[in-house]
Write a protein that holds these residues in place. Structure first.
Motif, short mmCIF file in Angstrom:
data_model
loop_
_atom_site.label_atom_id
_atom_site.label_comp_id
_atom_site.label_asym_id
_atom_site.label_seq_id
_atom_site.Cartn_x
_atom_site.Cartn_y
_atom_site.Cartn_z
N HIS A 1 38.32 37.03 44.24
CA HIS A 1 36.96 37.52 44.02
C HIS A 1 36.04 36.81 45.02
CE1 HIS A 1 38.63 39.36 40.49
NE2 HIS A 1 39.04 38.18 40.06
N VAL A 2 35.53 37.57 45.98
CA VAL A 2 34.79 37.00 47.10
C VAL A 2 33.31 37.32 46.97
CG1 VAL A 2 34.57 36.90 49.61
CG2 VAL A 2 36.82 37.30 48.57
N ASP A 3 32.49 36.27 46.82
CA ASP A 3 31.03 36.42 46.77
C ASP A 3 30.48 36.15 48.17
OD1 ASP A 3 28.30 36.32 46.37
OD2 ASP A 3 28.43 35.19 44.49
N LEU A 4 30.02 37.21 48.83
CA LEU A 4 29.50 37.09 50.20
C LEU A 4 28.02 36.71 50.23
CD1 LEU A 4 31.27 40.12 51.92
CD2 LEU A 4 31.84 37.69 52.10
N GLY A 5 27.37 36.68 49.07
CA GLY A 5 25.98 36.25 49.01
C GLY A 5 25.00 37.25 49.58
N PHE A 6 23.76 36.83 49.68
CA PHE A 6 22.66 37.65 50.20
C PHE A 6 21.66 36.69 50.83
CE2 PHE A 6 21.77 36.31 45.90
CZ PHE A 6 20.49 35.81 45.99
N THR B 1 47.97 52.18 34.82
CA THR B 1 49.14 53.05 34.77
C THR B 1 49.72 53.28 36.16
OG1 THR B 1 48.23 54.19 32.82
CG2 THR B 1 49.97 55.32 34.04
N ALA B 2 48.83 53.48 37.14
CA ALA B 2 49.29 53.72 38.52
C ALA B 2 49.91 52.47 39.12
CB ALA B 2 48.13 54.20 39.39
N ALA B 3 49.51 51.30 38.63
CA ALA B 3 50.05 50.02 39.10
C ALA B 3 49.94 49.88 40.61
CB ALA B 3 51.51 49.87 38.67
N ILE B 4 48.74 50.20 41.14
CA ILE B 4 48.49 50.01 42.57
C ILE B 4 47.32 49.04 42.76
CG2 ILE B 4 49.39 52.28 43.23
CD1 ILE B 4 46.50 53.25 43.43
N PRO B 5 47.25 48.36 43.90
CA PRO B 5 46.15 47.43 44.14
C PRO B 5 44.80 48.15 44.14
CG PRO B 5 47.93 47.09 45.71
CD PRO B 5 48.24 48.37 44.99
N ALA B 6 43.79 47.47 43.61
CA ALA B 6 42.43 48.02 43.57
C ALA B 6 41.43 46.92 43.90
CB ALA B 6 42.13 48.62 42.20
N VAL B 7 40.40 47.28 44.64
CA VAL B 7 39.32 46.36 44.97
C VAL B 7 38.00 46.98 44.52
CG1 VAL B 7 38.13 45.05 46.76
CG2 VAL B 7 40.58 45.51 46.98
N HIS B 8 37.16 46.19 43.86
CA HIS B 8 35.84 46.64 43.41
C HIS B 8 34.80 46.01 44.34
CE1 HIS B 8 37.60 48.03 39.50
NE2 HIS B 8 38.51 47.16 39.90
N THR B 9 33.83 46.80 44.77
CA THR B 9 32.88 46.33 45.78
C THR B 9 31.45 46.25 45.26
OG1 THR B 9 32.49 48.59 46.60
CG2 THR B 9 34.27 47.34 47.64
N ILE B 10 30.63 45.51 46.00
CA ILE B 10 29.19 45.30 45.80
C ILE B 10 28.91 44.24 44.73
CG2 ILE B 10 26.94 46.35 45.35
CD1 ILE B 10 27.77 48.86 46.47
N GLU B 11 29.79 44.08 43.77
CA GLU B 11 29.68 43.01 42.79
C GLU B 11 31.04 42.36 42.63
OE1 GLU B 11 26.72 43.84 39.37
OE2 GLU B 11 27.68 45.78 39.77
N THR B 12 31.05 41.19 41.99
CA THR B 12 32.32 40.51 41.76
C THR B 12 32.70 40.54 40.29
OG1 THR B 12 31.17 38.39 41.60
CG2 THR B 12 32.10 38.98 43.74
N LEU B 13 33.99 40.70 40.04
CA LEU B 13 34.53 40.70 38.68
C LEU B 13 34.63 39.26 38.16
CD1 LEU B 13 37.40 43.26 39.30
CD2 LEU B 13 35.50 43.61 37.70
N PRO B 14 34.81 39.09 36.86
CA PRO B 14 35.04 37.74 36.32
C PRO B 14 36.26 37.08 36.97
CG PRO B 14 34.57 39.29 34.56
CD PRO B 14 34.73 40.11 35.81
N ALA B 15 36.28 35.77 36.98
CA ALA B 15 37.34 35.02 37.67
C ALA B 15 38.73 35.35 37.18
CB ALA B 15 37.07 33.52 37.53
N ASP B 16 38.87 35.73 35.89
CA ASP B 16 40.19 35.99 35.34
C ASP B 16 40.62 37.46 35.47
OD1 ASP B 16 38.37 37.02 33.57
OD2 ASP B 16 39.30 36.16 31.76
N ALA B 17 39.82 38.29 36.13
CA ALA B 17 40.15 39.71 36.27
C ALA B 17 41.36 39.90 37.17
CB ALA B 17 38.96 40.48 36.83
N THR B 18 42.19 40.90 36.85
CA THR B 18 43.41 41.16 37.61
C THR B 18 43.11 41.79 38.96
OG1 THR B 18 44.64 41.47 35.56
CG2 THR B 18 45.64 42.32 37.57
#
Length: 342
Positions: free
Chosen positions: A329-334, A148-165
């Motif tokens: 979606h950036v996987d930085l590994g471990f 609804t807010a229509a603003i950019p969002a980033v999720h951290t520590i894990e990666t979303l599926p490749a097709d996620a917005t």
């Protein structure tokens, strides 16, 4: 006779126009000085900033946001400020945003999905330009608020599926737990347990990875698992080591879902005269600052926490500037860090 102090607005605020009149310049020049000081002549810039200080002028960012459709505010929601994992991530975010003139608002959710949703709803009232969230597990209401807010969002520590917005940056919790328990099995330990605390979704996924590794090696025994919702700590790690060994004296290896738990186990082994790594192998998770300095030094999974924060902020800045990142979606590994506890 001293100069008359300009009248403030009805709510007591000194206005930009008042600063401009005192400095003998236009309000646009004052605005430019505050927003892009490098574009204003040094002498003029110093005079305007000095007058701002003398008058106690504080820019009205809400009004600026209405005028420009930009607040230059980014909201980051994290579960805890006492957990160094999130402190490190915030450090990376803040350093990156500061360099671009953005202000960071931090909300602490206490690992509660409901609190996360409530805080996001509140912070969105400040019209942030972007949002950074922890993890990929959220209430449906959070996803709806972001849409609804229509603003950019980033999720951290894990990666979303490749097709996620939305954007995401992190690493595989499952694969990291898999690597930890594979390491114990490869080092020859055969009665390997898994110890989890806090039990947030990320901890649960890394423990599930550990189970997969033990099943793969034919070593999994559910009786050797201890899972508690208690807050992770060094003291709890010592208590849980005692609990495992009281129930299963033949246990010879343990994977802890956090380093503070594993550090407590190292200390408790020393108190009990349990030889590490000969009698007991121990692996932690995250590679906290003190982990390399236990006696013996603790083997662990190192996670790129600061880099996650830096990358998340960089992705967000690109998206807010209308420049979709090349990699969403950036996987930085471990990395597995083998020290003397294995």
């Amino acid at each position: 006779m001293s100069a008359r102090k300009p009248r403030s607005t009805r709510d007591g605020r000194i206005t930009m126009q008042q600063v401009a009149r005192r400095a003998g310049v236009s309000a646009i020049t004052v605005s430019r000085t505050l927003r892009s000081p490098d574009k204003v002549a040094p002498a003029l810039r110093e005079r305007i900033l000095r007058i701002c200080q003398e008058l106690g002028y504080v820019p009205n960012h809400a009004a600026s946001a209405l005028a420009s459709s930009r607040s230059r505010i980014v909201v980051a929601l994290i579960p805890s400020l006492s957990n160094v994992v999130f402190v490190d991530i915030i450090a990376g975010i803040k350093e990156t945003l500061d360099a671009q003139g953005y202000h960071l608002l931090v909300g602490v959710t206490g690992y509660s999905l409901d609190a996360e949703e409530a805080q996001l709803r509140t912070y969105l009232q400040h019209s942030p330009d972007g949002v950074i969230l922890t993890g990929i597990d959220h209430n449906p209401g959070v996803w709806q608020l972001l849409r609804t807010a229509a603003i950019p969002a980033v999720h951290t520590i894990e990666t979303l599926p490749a097709d996620a917005t939305d954007l995401s940056v992190g690493f595989s919790q499952f694969d990291s737990g898999l690597a930890a328990c594979r390491h114990l099995a490869e080092r020859g330990y055969r009665r390997i347990g898994i110890v989890g605390a806090q039990l947030d979704p990320r901890s649960l996924r890394r423990c599930e990875g550990g189970r997969a590794a033990l099943r793969e090696a034919g070593l999994y025994d559910p009786a050797l698992e201890i899972m508690t919702p208690q807050k992770s700590s060094i003291g709890l790690g010592a208590e849980l080591l005692d609990l495992v060994l009281d129930r299963h004296p033949d246990c010879d290896g343990l994977f802890f879902c956090n380093d503070d738990l594993a550090q407590g186990a190292v200390f408790q082994c020393a108190r009990r005269g349990i030889a590490v790594p000969a009698r007991m192998g121990l692996v932690g998770f995250h590679d906290f600052a003190g982990t390399a300095w236990t006696t013996p030094p603790l083997s662990t999974i190192a996670t790129p926490r600061y880099q996650i924060g830096l990358t998340a902020a960089t992705l967000l800045l690109q998206q807010m500037a209308g420049q979709p990142p090349a990699q969403r979606h950036v996987d930085l590994g471990f990395s597995l860090v083998q020290r003397e506890t294995t």
